[in-house]
Design a protein around this motif. Structure first.
Motif, short mmCIF file in Angstrom:
data_model
loop_
_atom_site.label_atom_id
_atom_site.label_comp_id
_atom_site.label_asym_id
_atom_site.label_seq_id
_atom_site.Cartn_x
_atom_site.Cartn_y
_atom_site.Cartn_z
N ILE A 81 0.95 -1.10 -0.06
CA ILE A 81 0.10 -0.10 -0.02
C ILE A 81 0.85 1.19 0.13
N THR A 82 0.18 2.27 -0.47
CA THR A 82 1.08 3.65 -0.50
C THR A 82 0.81 4.35 0.86
N LEU A 83 1.93 4.59 1.44
CA LEU A 83 1.55 5.34 2.83
C LEU A 83 1.82 6.73 2.84
N HIS A 84 1.11 7.58 3.45
CA HIS A 84 1.04 8.86 3.52
C HIS A 84 1.64 9.58 4.78
N ASP A 85 2.30 10.61 4.76
CA ASP A 85 2.85 11.32 5.88
C ASP A 85 1.92 11.73 6.95
N SER A 86 0.92 12.05 6.50
CA SER A 86 -0.28 12.60 7.39
C SER A 86 -1.59 12.26 6.90
N PHE A 87 -2.48 12.42 7.70
CA PHE A 87 -3.77 12.23 7.34
C PHE A 87 -4.71 13.42 7.05
N ASP A 88 -4.10 13.91 6.03
CA ASP A 88 -5.01 15.26 5.62
C ASP A 88 -4.83 15.42 4.17
N GLY A 89 -5.49 16.30 3.52
CA GLY A 89 -5.37 16.68 2.14
C GLY A 89 -5.90 15.56 1.33
N ASP A 90 -5.24 14.75 0.45
CA ASP A 90 -5.69 14.02 -0.53
C ASP A 90 -6.32 12.72 0.05
N LEU A 91 -5.43 12.09 1.06
CA LEU A 91 -5.94 10.98 1.73
C LEU A 91 -7.29 11.14 2.60
N ALA A 92 -7.40 12.30 3.25
CA ALA A 92 -8.58 12.57 3.99
C ALA A 92 -9.85 12.70 3.06
N GLY A 93 -9.44 13.38 1.99
CA GLY A 93 -10.48 13.46 1.07
C GLY A 93 -11.16 12.42 0.47
N LYS A 94 -10.53 11.39 0.49
CA LYS A 94 -11.12 10.10 -0.40
C LYS A 94 -12.04 9.32 0.73
N VAL A 95 -11.88 9.53 2.18
CA VAL A 95 -12.75 8.90 3.05
C VAL A 95 -14.18 9.26 2.58
N ARG A 96 -15.07 8.20 2.86
CA ARG A 96 -16.58 8.44 2.65
C ARG A 96 -17.21 7.79 4.10
N THR A 97 -17.96 8.77 4.70
CA THR A 97 -18.53 8.30 5.86
C THR A 97 -19.93 8.30 5.56
N GLY A 98 -20.70 7.55 6.60
CA GLY A 98 -22.06 7.23 6.51
C GLY A 98 -22.87 7.96 7.32
N PRO A 99 -24.13 7.51 7.50
CA PRO A 99 -24.99 8.09 8.66
C PRO A 99 -24.41 7.72 10.07
N TYR A 100 -24.09 6.40 9.94
CA TYR A 100 -23.54 5.89 11.48
C TYR A 100 -22.44 6.77 11.89
N GLU A 101 -21.37 7.12 11.30
CA GLU A 101 -20.32 7.95 11.49
C GLU A 101 -20.71 9.41 11.76
N TRP A 102 -21.52 9.94 11.15
CA TRP A 102 -22.17 11.22 11.18
C TRP A 102 -22.80 11.24 12.74
N SER A 103 -23.63 10.49 12.87
CA SER A 103 -24.29 10.25 14.28
C SER A 103 -23.37 10.26 15.38
N ARG A 104 -22.55 9.36 15.25
CA ARG A 104 -21.55 9.20 16.24
C ARG A 104 -20.78 10.21 16.61
N MET A 105 -20.27 10.83 15.74
CA MET A 105 -19.55 12.20 15.88
C MET A 105 -20.08 13.41 16.14
N ALA A 106 -21.53 13.43 15.88
CA ALA A 106 -22.18 14.33 16.59
C ALA A 106 -22.56 14.25 18.12
N GLY A 107 -22.88 13.00 18.07
CA GLY A 107 -23.57 12.51 19.48
C GLY A 107 -24.84 13.32 19.85
N ILE A 108 -24.98 13.50 20.95
CA ILE A 108 -26.32 14.22 21.39
C ILE A 108 -26.74 15.35 20.70
N GLN A 109 -25.84 16.23 20.23
CA GLN A 109 -25.80 17.56 19.69
C GLN A 109 -27.08 17.53 18.68
#
Length: 116
Positions: A81-109
């Motif tokens: 696999i290709t390794l990146h120095d940090s988790f930002d920019g191109d790599l972070a932009g490729k991540v796709r999140t769904g409803p579960y992740e959004w609800s967990r990140m937001a929590g009770i808010q």
């Protein structure tokens, strides 16, 4: 006269080799189930070891923990696999999140499950 053997200190021991091979196999399985390839980033997490963050072609993501940074790097190299120095920019932009992740990140808010 006794013969002496020169030991290569740069090679991981047999246990580290086996652990890296197991992690490489898991990385490969992740890549195959998420579009055929993956990219990653290594993050030191203290005494627990090094986190291997993976992002698949389809935007799916996951992680594994290696006991040391050297084992994590060896596993990533073996998996190809290709390794990146940090988790930002191109790599972070490729991540796709769904409803579960959004609800967990937001929590009770926003009425999602509590982050406990």
């Amino acid at each position: 006269m006794a013969e002496t053997q020169q030991v290569d200190e740069t090679q991981p021991d047999a246990g580290a080799q086996r652990k890296a091979a197991r992690l490489a196999k898991q990385i490969g399985a992740f890549a195959r189930s998420h579009g055929g390839s993956a990219e990653g980033q290594l993050a030191y997490i203290g005494q627990a070891g090094t986190r291997i963050v993976l992002v698949g072609e389809d935007g799916g993501w996951g992680d594994l923990v290696a006991p040391t940074h050297d084992i994590a790097r060896l596993a990533a190299e073996r998996a190809g696999i290709t390794l990146h120095d940090s988790f930002d920019g191109d790599l972070a932009g490729k991540v796709r999140t769904g409803p579960y992740e959004w609800s967990r990140m937001a929590g009770i808010q926003v009425g999602g499950p509590r982050n406990t």
